[in-house]
Design a protein around this motif. Structure first.
Motif, PDB file in Angstrom:
ATOM      1  N   LYS A 198      60.565 -17.491  25.916  1.00  0.00           N
ATOM      2  CA  LYS A 198      61.984 -18.099  25.973  1.00  0.00           C
ATOM      3  C   LYS A 198      62.842 -17.926  24.466  1.00  0.00           C
ATOM      4  O   LYS A 198      63.806 -18.269  24.210  1.00  0.00           O
ATOM      5  CB  LYS A 198      61.982 -19.465  26.106  1.00  0.00           C
ATOM      6  N   GLY A 199      61.922 -17.105  23.579  1.00  0.00           N
ATOM      7  CA  GLY A 199      62.523 -16.979  22.165  1.00  0.00           C
ATOM      8  C   GLY A 199      62.554 -17.939  21.486  1.00  0.00           C
ATOM      9  O   GLY A 199      63.523 -18.099  20.698  1.00  0.00           O
ATOM     10  N   GLU A 200      61.579 -18.912  21.373  1.00  0.00           N
ATOM     11  CA  GLU A 200      61.629 -20.372  20.643  1.00  0.00           C
ATOM     12  C   GLU A 200      60.824 -20.401  19.456  1.00  0.00           C
ATOM     13  O   GLU A 200      59.643 -19.760  19.511  1.00  0.00           O
ATOM     14  CB  GLU A 200      61.254 -21.397  21.562  1.00  0.00           C
ATOM     15  N   ILE A 201      61.255 -20.871  18.492  1.00  0.00           N
ATOM     16  CA  ILE A 201      60.493 -20.880  17.050  1.00  0.00           C
ATOM     17  C   ILE A 201      60.664 -22.278  16.594  1.00  0.00           C
ATOM     18  O   ILE A 201      61.732 -22.788  16.637  1.00  0.00           O
ATOM     19  CB  ILE A 201      61.240 -19.904  16.188  1.00  0.00           C
ATOM     20  N   ASN A 202      59.419 -22.820  15.977  1.00  0.00           N
ATOM     21  CA  ASN A 202      59.475 -23.883  15.201  1.00  0.00           C
ATOM     22  C   ASN A 202      59.840 -23.393  13.458  1.00  0.00           C
ATOM     23  O   ASN A 202      59.192 -22.454  13.068  1.00  0.00           O
ATOM     24  CB  ASN A 202      58.122 -24.443  15.141  1.00  0.00           C
ATOM     25  N   LEU A 203      60.917 -23.763  13.262  1.00  0.00           N
ATOM     26  CA  LEU A 203      61.287 -23.406  11.851  1.00  0.00           C
ATOM     27  C   LEU A 203      60.907 -24.675  10.826  1.00  0.00           C
ATOM     28  O   LEU A 203      61.548 -25.519  10.943  1.00  0.00           O
ATOM     29  CB  LEU A 203      62.814 -22.996  11.711  1.00  0.00           C
ATOM     30  N   VAL A 204      59.767 -24.295  10.041  1.00  0.00           N
ATOM     31  CA  VAL A 204      59.603 -25.104   8.840  1.00  0.00           C
ATOM     32  C   VAL A 204      60.097 -24.834   7.653  1.00  0.00           C
ATOM     33  O   VAL A 204      59.363 -23.982   7.146  1.00  0.00           O
ATOM     34  CB  VAL A 204      58.107 -25.367   9.198  1.00  0.00           C
ATOM     35  N   GLY A 205      60.870 -25.648   7.037  1.00  0.00           N
ATOM     36  CA  GLY A 205      61.499 -25.326   5.892  1.00  0.00           C
ATOM     37  C   GLY A 205      61.291 -26.364   4.797  1.00  0.00           C
ATOM     38  O   GLY A 205      61.669 -27.577   4.846  1.00  0.00           O
ATOM     39  N   HIS A 206      61.002 -25.852   3.465  1.00  0.00           N
ATOM     40  CA  HIS A 206      61.057 -26.941   2.542  1.00  0.00           C
ATOM     41  C   HIS A 206      62.588 -27.343   2.367  1.00  0.00           C
ATOM     42  O   HIS A 206      63.651 -26.409   2.574  1.00  0.00           O
ATOM     43  CB  HIS A 206      60.567 -26.074   1.109  1.00  0.00           C
ATOM     44  N   LYS A 207      62.660 -28.736   1.985  1.00  0.00           N
ATOM     45  CA  LYS A 207      64.031 -29.241   2.171  1.00  0.00           C
ATOM     46  C   LYS A 207      65.090 -28.774   0.996  1.00  0.00           C
ATOM     47  O   LYS A 207      66.001 -29.110   0.906  1.00  0.00           O
ATOM     48  CB  LYS A 207      63.835 -30.687   1.865  1.00  0.00           C
ATOM     49  N   GLU A 208      64.473 -28.060  -0.176  1.00  0.00           N
ATOM     50  CA  GLU A 208      65.386 -27.445  -1.135  1.00  0.00           C
ATOM     51  C   GLU A 208      65.524 -25.933  -0.924  1.00  0.00           C
ATOM     52  O   GLU A 208      65.832 -25.302  -2.183  1.00  0.00           O
ATOM     53  CB  GLU A 208      64.745 -27.817  -2.555  1.00  0.00           C
ATOM     54  N   ILE A 209      65.202 -25.133  -0.006  1.00  0.00           N
ATOM     55  CA  ILE A 209      65.360 -23.982   0.083  1.00  0.00           C
ATOM     56  C   ILE A 209      66.818 -23.566   0.251  1.00  0.00           C
ATOM     57  O   ILE A 209      67.436 -24.243   0.931  1.00  0.00           O
ATOM     58  CB  ILE A 209      64.438 -23.069   1.159  1.00  0.00           C
ATOM     59  N   PRO A 210      67.346 -22.410  -0.589  1.00  0.00           N
ATOM     60  CA  PRO A 210      68.569 -22.187  -0.387  1.00  0.00           C
ATOM     61  C   PRO A 210      68.925 -21.418   1.045  1.00  0.00           C
ATOM     62  O   PRO A 210      68.282 -21.089   1.771  1.00  0.00           O
ATOM     63  CB  PRO A 210      68.922 -20.807  -1.354  1.00  0.00           C
TER      64      PRO A 210
ATOM     65  N   THR B 110      58.566 -21.906   2.398  1.00  0.00           N
ATOM     66  CA  THR B 110      58.215 -22.496   1.149  1.00  0.00           C
ATOM     67  C   THR B 110      59.107 -22.047  -0.107  1.00  0.00           C
ATOM     68  O   THR B 110      59.986 -21.067   0.187  1.00  0.00           O
ATOM     69  CB  THR B 110      56.807 -22.519   0.826  1.00  0.00           C
ATOM     70  N   LYS B 111      59.150 -22.571  -1.114  1.00  0.00           N
ATOM     71  CA  LYS B 111      59.495 -22.122  -2.157  1.00  0.00           C
ATOM     72  C   LYS B 111      59.307 -20.692  -2.802  1.00  0.00           C
ATOM     73  O   LYS B 111      60.046 -19.925  -3.357  1.00  0.00           O
ATOM     74  CB  LYS B 111      59.557 -23.048  -3.652  1.00  0.00           C
ATOM     75  N   ASP B 112      58.114 -20.342  -2.443  1.00  0.00           N
ATOM     76  CA  ASP B 112      57.322 -19.334  -2.848  1.00  0.00           C
ATOM     77  C   ASP B 112      57.145 -18.012  -1.775  1.00  0.00           C
ATOM     78  O   ASP B 112      56.914 -17.076  -2.038  1.00  0.00           O
ATOM     79  CB  ASP B 112      56.013 -19.492  -3.346  1.00  0.00           C
ATOM     80  N   GLU B 113      57.116 -18.398  -0.560  1.00  0.00           N
ATOM     81  CA  GLU B 113      56.805 -17.545   0.656  1.00  0.00           C
ATOM     82  C   GLU B 113      57.470 -17.866   1.890  1.00  0.00           C
ATOM     83  O   GLU B 113      57.644 -18.685   2.319  1.00  0.00           O
ATOM     84  CB  GLU B 113      55.280 -17.286   0.601  1.00  0.00           C
ATOM     85  N   ILE B 114      57.220 -16.687   2.892  1.00  0.00           N
ATOM     86  CA  ILE B 114      57.664 -16.921   4.266  1.00  0.00           C
ATOM     87  C   ILE B 114      56.467 -16.742   4.831  1.00  0.00           C
ATOM     88  O   ILE B 114      55.750 -15.676   4.611  1.00  0.00           O
ATOM     89  CB  ILE B 114      58.766 -16.084   4.724  1.00  0.00           C
ATOM     90  N   ILE B 115      55.896 -17.772   5.796  1.00  0.00           N
ATOM     91  CA  ILE B 115      54.617 -17.718   6.734  1.00  0.00           C
ATOM     92  C   ILE B 115      54.945 -17.644   8.089  1.00  0.00           C
ATOM     93  O   ILE B 115      55.754 -18.564   8.567  1.00  0.00           O
ATOM     94  CB  ILE B 115      53.730 -18.891   6.305  1.00  0.00           C
ATOM     95  N   VAL B 116      54.383 -16.918   8.909  1.00  0.00           N
ATOM     96  CA  VAL B 116      54.226 -16.889  10.370  1.00  0.00           C
ATOM     97  C   VAL B 116      52.872 -17.318  10.871  1.00  0.00           C
ATOM     98  O   VAL B 116      51.992 -16.422  10.856  1.00  0.00           O
ATOM     99  CB  VAL B 116      54.795 -15.665  10.931  1.00  0.00           C
ATOM    100  N   ASP B 117      52.918 -18.367  11.368  1.00  0.00           N
ATOM    101  CA  ASP B 117      51.656 -18.958  11.840  1.00  0.00           C
ATOM    102  C   ASP B 117      50.290 -18.563  11.023  1.00  0.00           C
ATOM    103  O   ASP B 117      49.308 -18.014  11.248  1.00  0.00           O
ATOM    104  CB  ASP B 117      51.199 -18.275  13.386  1.00  0.00           C
ATOM    105  N   LYS B 118      50.398 -19.237   9.507  1.00  0.00           N
ATOM    106  CA  LYS B 118      49.574 -18.949   8.686  1.00  0.00           C
ATOM    107  C   LYS B 118      49.355 -18.008   8.042  1.00  0.00           C
ATOM    108  O   LYS B 118      48.432 -17.435   7.149  1.00  0.00           O
ATOM    109  CB  LYS B 118      48.029 -19.731   8.971  1.00  0.00           C
TER     110      LYS B 118
END
Length: 168
Positions: free
Chosen positions: A130-142, A74-82
């Protein structure tokens, strides 16, 4: 079936097959329960929670999300599974110098997730790391933050990225 004067059933007049066969009823319910459990566990839909602080980019993809480790930025934090693993302040990750790519707290959390998956894999041959990740990112993060998250995930053994987007 005939009733006696007092409203009771007369078992002598019922004949064969006149009573309830509960065994068949129980068998039917067991089959229904097994069917429902199998169809529920076979679901391929992933459990991705999008926080109110997150606005996903829009895409026209038709692919379904699978259940992998979820990393949200998010704009404020990085979260892994909540679980919040790092804070972002003014576009910089707290405690990580701008020139450094590795995010230690994220790396440690992803290593824990990897170890958990490998332990499950040892007992269940259907589970494979398999080393797979769902990357959920805010559309405005650098991009610099996305690059650091991807580098850190790669160092922890997660090199397959699935970017979660919102359908048009």
């Amino acid at each position: 079936m005939r009733r006696r004067a007092g409203g009771e059933f007369n078992p002598e007049e019922m004949g064969e097959g006149g009573g309830l066969n509960v065994v068949n009823l129980i068998d039917m319910f067991v089959i229904i329960i097994i069917f429902l459990l199998k169809s529920y566990s076979a679901s391929t839909e992933a459990n991705v929670t999008v926080s109110p602080k997150l606005t996903l980019p829009i895409s026209s993809t038709d692919k379904e999300i699978k259940d992998f480790v979820n990393v949200s930025v998010t704009k404020d934090e990085i979260i892994v599974d909540k679980k919040v693993v790092a804070r972002i302040i003014d576009g910089q990750i707290e405690g990580v110098p701008p020139q450094k790519l590795l995010i230690p707290a994220l790396y440690d959390e992803l290593e824990k997730r990897k170890e958990r998956i490998l332990k499950i894999q040892a007992y269940n041959p259907d589970v494979e790391f398999k080393g797979e990740i769902n990357l959920v990112g805010h559309k405005e993060i650098p991009f610099s933050i996305v690059k650091k998250v991807m580098f850190t995930a790669g160092q922890a053994g997660f090199s397959e990225f699935k970017f979660v987007t919102q359908k048009e």
